[in-house]
Write an enzyme that holds these catalytic residues in place. Structure first.
Site, mmCIF file in Angstrom:
data_model
loop_
_atom_site.group_PDB
_atom_site.id
_atom_site.type_symbol
_atom_site.label_atom_id
_atom_site.label_comp_id
_atom_site.label_asym_id
_atom_site.label_seq_id
_atom_site.Cartn_x
_atom_site.Cartn_y
_atom_site.Cartn_z
ATOM 1 N N HIS A 254 0.838 -1.205 0.000
ATOM 2 C CA HIS A 254 0.000 0.000 0.000
ATOM 3 C C HIS A 254 0.875 1.257 0.000
ATOM 4 O O HIS A 254 0.697 2.153 -0.834
ATOM 5 C CB HIS A 254 -0.913 -0.032 1.235
ATOM 6 C CG HIS A 254 -1.836 1.141 1.346
ATOM 7 N ND1 HIS A 254 -3.151 1.088 0.936
ATOM 8 C CD2 HIS A 254 -1.643 2.399 1.811
ATOM 9 C CE1 HIS A 254 -3.711 2.266 1.141
ATOM 10 N NE2 HIS A 254 -2.819 3.085 1.678
ATOM 11 N N GLU A 255 1.816 1.319 0.923
ATOM 12 C CA GLU A 255 2.665 2.523 1.018
ATOM 13 C C GLU A 255 3.568 2.665 -0.204
ATOM 14 O O GLU A 255 3.878 3.783 -0.618
ATOM 15 C CB GLU A 255 3.485 2.519 2.315
ATOM 16 C CG GLU A 255 2.650 2.520 3.594
ATOM 17 C CD GLU A 255 1.582 3.610 3.667
ATOM 18 O OE1 GLU A 255 1.780 4.689 3.059
ATOM 19 O OE2 GLU A 255 0.527 3.378 4.302
ATOM 20 N N HIS A 258 1.685 4.650 -2.722
ATOM 21 C CA HIS A 258 1.794 6.094 -2.472
ATOM 22 C C HIS A 258 3.174 6.606 -2.899
ATOM 23 O O HIS A 258 3.296 7.648 -3.544
ATOM 24 C CB HIS A 258 1.609 6.395 -0.982
ATOM 25 C CG HIS A 258 0.195 6.313 -0.502
ATOM 26 N ND1 HIS A 258 -0.811 7.109 -1.005
ATOM 27 C CD2 HIS A 258 -0.393 5.544 0.464
ATOM 28 C CE1 HIS A 258 -1.956 6.839 -0.371
ATOM 29 N NE2 HIS A 258 -1.728 5.886 0.521
ATOM 30 N N GLU A 284 -4.760 7.702 -3.062
ATOM 31 C CA GLU A 284 -5.280 6.440 -2.534
ATOM 32 C C GLU A 284 -5.614 5.472 -3.673
ATOM 33 O O GLU A 284 -5.591 4.259 -3.485
ATOM 34 C CB GLU A 284 -6.503 6.740 -1.656
ATOM 35 C CG GLU A 284 -6.866 5.650 -0.672
ATOM 36 C CD GLU A 284 -5.846 5.409 0.445
ATOM 37 O OE1 GLU A 284 -4.892 6.204 0.581
ATOM 38 O OE2 GLU A 284 -6.004 4.411 1.158
HETATM 39 ZN ZN ZN Z 1 -3.188 5.199 1.903
#
Ligand code: ZN
Length: 489
Positions: A254-255, A258, A284
């Protein structure tokens, strides 16, 4: 020098100082000695006041009035500066200072009250924060809807009404899917303990697989996973739970989503107003599509299963198919951050309705716990058992982050659209992901979306990448197909 060049030179230093402020925050969450907290607060405060002075510098107004953009990219730069300057100037200095002071104290109060399950102790502080944010919203909205003004800070172009329309269209299909899935037999989970060092080694491998650039980033441990910085220095954090390796692996992916966005922005935009992600929702969309649509796909989990078997041996899962089901297990729970893909958006929709009513003055802080618990029972079918599983679970409202929650679901919606488009463009994607190669997908994201940074407005950049106007349809189709198949419903 022209007004435009003066403005951009001034802005570049402001952007550089903002990156320094962000790195102090990163340091505080990762390696800062415990005894340094007092001094650090002063350091950050001093830097913030320098930044505030630069953002309200009267020369900005003069430069903006005289500046002529040399090209379309320059127009986008001016749009970003104008927008930020107009917002800053609408908020009285007294109000900005009070919001900063009250919300920094409120986070500590919230943490204490959450640990003590003490709603009554938190309400006076929350009332103060809500009152200040209502005031801020009113100052920004100038007669229009104060909640819309707050949303616009995170998601330019979106309003409470446009989000509500999207969420209203999503809720019935999500509730129906949730009902069908929970009525079916649950897949088995993984069992055993998974050594910390092995988890971290595999996590580094996953970051590399998803395109994280280690020459311009690093991974450290922190209590909460996050991504920090943009351009040439984008750092992420992760955490390890020895009985739940998915926590480490999927929060890292997830990170990385980003971080890859920030690392992927065109080098020419470095330290300029468009040299970062377009909005929280678009950000996101990257983290969610890396984590879910790619990371939790059948193809990719097939590869991950093999790697986990090599590293950890037997963990109670017979084959890749059972592993895919375990990774995508749906379970009813109280906590948003632990929610699966089916439940997650229902958590967000509930917060959106409650915070919008709070800011518009339709709901009072004293009635929030009752409203939360009633809504949770209606949407999730169970009663909240304690405040830390209810209205005290998230830090956002104590930080004054009203208007932020809907961007999580907007990100999922955009991720659904982007995945539909990229799968149409790359027919052989599953074959590659089954070999642990997601570069075609991450490369597509970089080319179509990430490199533009904030050059275009959020909806605009997603629509351009997809070739169609974004809507909730593709996400719902994806969720119904995926979980309908896994659960046979
Ligand atoms: Zn996030």
């Amino acid at each position: 020098m022209s007004a435009y060049e003066d403005l951009m030179a001034f802005q570049r230093q402001t952007e550089a100082l903002a990156q320094v402020a962000g790195r102090l925050g990163w340091d505080q969450e990762t390696v800062m000695p415990d005894g340094a907290a007092g001094q650090r607060a002063e350091e950050i405060g001093a830097l913030e006041s320098v930044l505030h002075a630069r953002r309200t510098d009267p020369r900005l107004g003069e430069w903006l009035a005289a500046a002529v953009a040399p090209d379309a990219v320059g127009e986008a730069q001016l749009r970003q500066i104008r927008r930020s300057y107009a917002r800053t100037m609408k908020i009285p200095a007294r109000l900005a200072e009070e919001i900063a002071r009250v919300t920094s104290l409120a986070q500590g109060v919230w943490a204490g009250c959450r640990a003590a399950e003490d709603v009554a102790g938190f309400l006076p502080t929350l009332s103060k924060v809500v009152e200040l944010k209502r005031e801020e919203g009113a100052a920004l909205a100038a007669g229009a809807d104060p909640y819309d003004a707050l949303v616009d800070d995170y998601e330019p172009g979106m309003t409470g009404a446009s989000i509500a329309a999207m969420f209203d269209a999503m809720r019935p299909r999500l509730v129906a899917l949730r009902g069908r899935v929970l009525g079916a037999a649950a897949p088995h989970g993984i069992v055993g303990t998974f050594g910390r060092d092995d988890q971290l080694a595999l996590t580094r491998e996953l970051a590399t697989v998803f395109g994280y650039d280690w020459t311009r980033g690093r991974v450290d441990l922190a209590v909460h996973p996050f991504s920090s910085g943009s351009g040439q220095d984008v750092r992420i954090t992760t955490r390890v739970n020895e009985v739940d390796p998915f926590n480490c692996f999927y929060s890292t992916i997830h990170e990385v989503g980003h971080a890859a966005y920030e690392q992927g922005v065109d080098e020419a935009y470095l330290l300029t107003p468009i040299g970062q992600g377009a909005s929280m929702g678009v950000h996101e969309s990257q983290s969610r599509s890396y984590e879910n649509q790619m990371g939790r796909s059948r193809a990719f989990t097939g590869w991950l299963y093999g790697r986990m078997r090599e590293v950890f041996g037997d963990f109670g899962i017979a084959d890749a198919e059972a592993f895919y089901r375990a990774v995508n297990r749906v379970h009813a729970g109280y906590i948003r951050t632990e929610a699966d893909e089916v439940h997650y958006n229902l958590h967000v929709m509930m917060r959106f309705d409650l915070e919008r009513a709070l800011i518009r003055g339709e709901l009072q802080v004293a009635d929030l716990e009752g409203a939360w618990n009633d809504r949770f029972r209606a949407d999730f079918g169970v009663a909240v058992d304690k405040p830390s599983n209810g209205m005290l679970q998230d830090v956002h409202w104590s930080c004054g982050l009203f208007g932020y929650f809907p961007t999580y679901t907007l990100g999922n919606v955009y991720a659904g659209c982007l995945t539909k488009a990229l799968r149409a463009d790359i027919p052989g994607l599953d074959g590659m992901m089954a070999q642990g190669d997601v570069s075609a997908a991450t490369g597509w994201m970089r080319e179509k979306l990430q490199r533009h940074g904030a050059r275009y407005l959020p909806r605009e950049v997603v629509a351009q990448a997809c070739g169609f106007e974004p809507s909730e349809g593709p996400l719902l189709d994806y969720l119904e197909a995926k979980f309908g198949e896994i659960y046979g419903v």
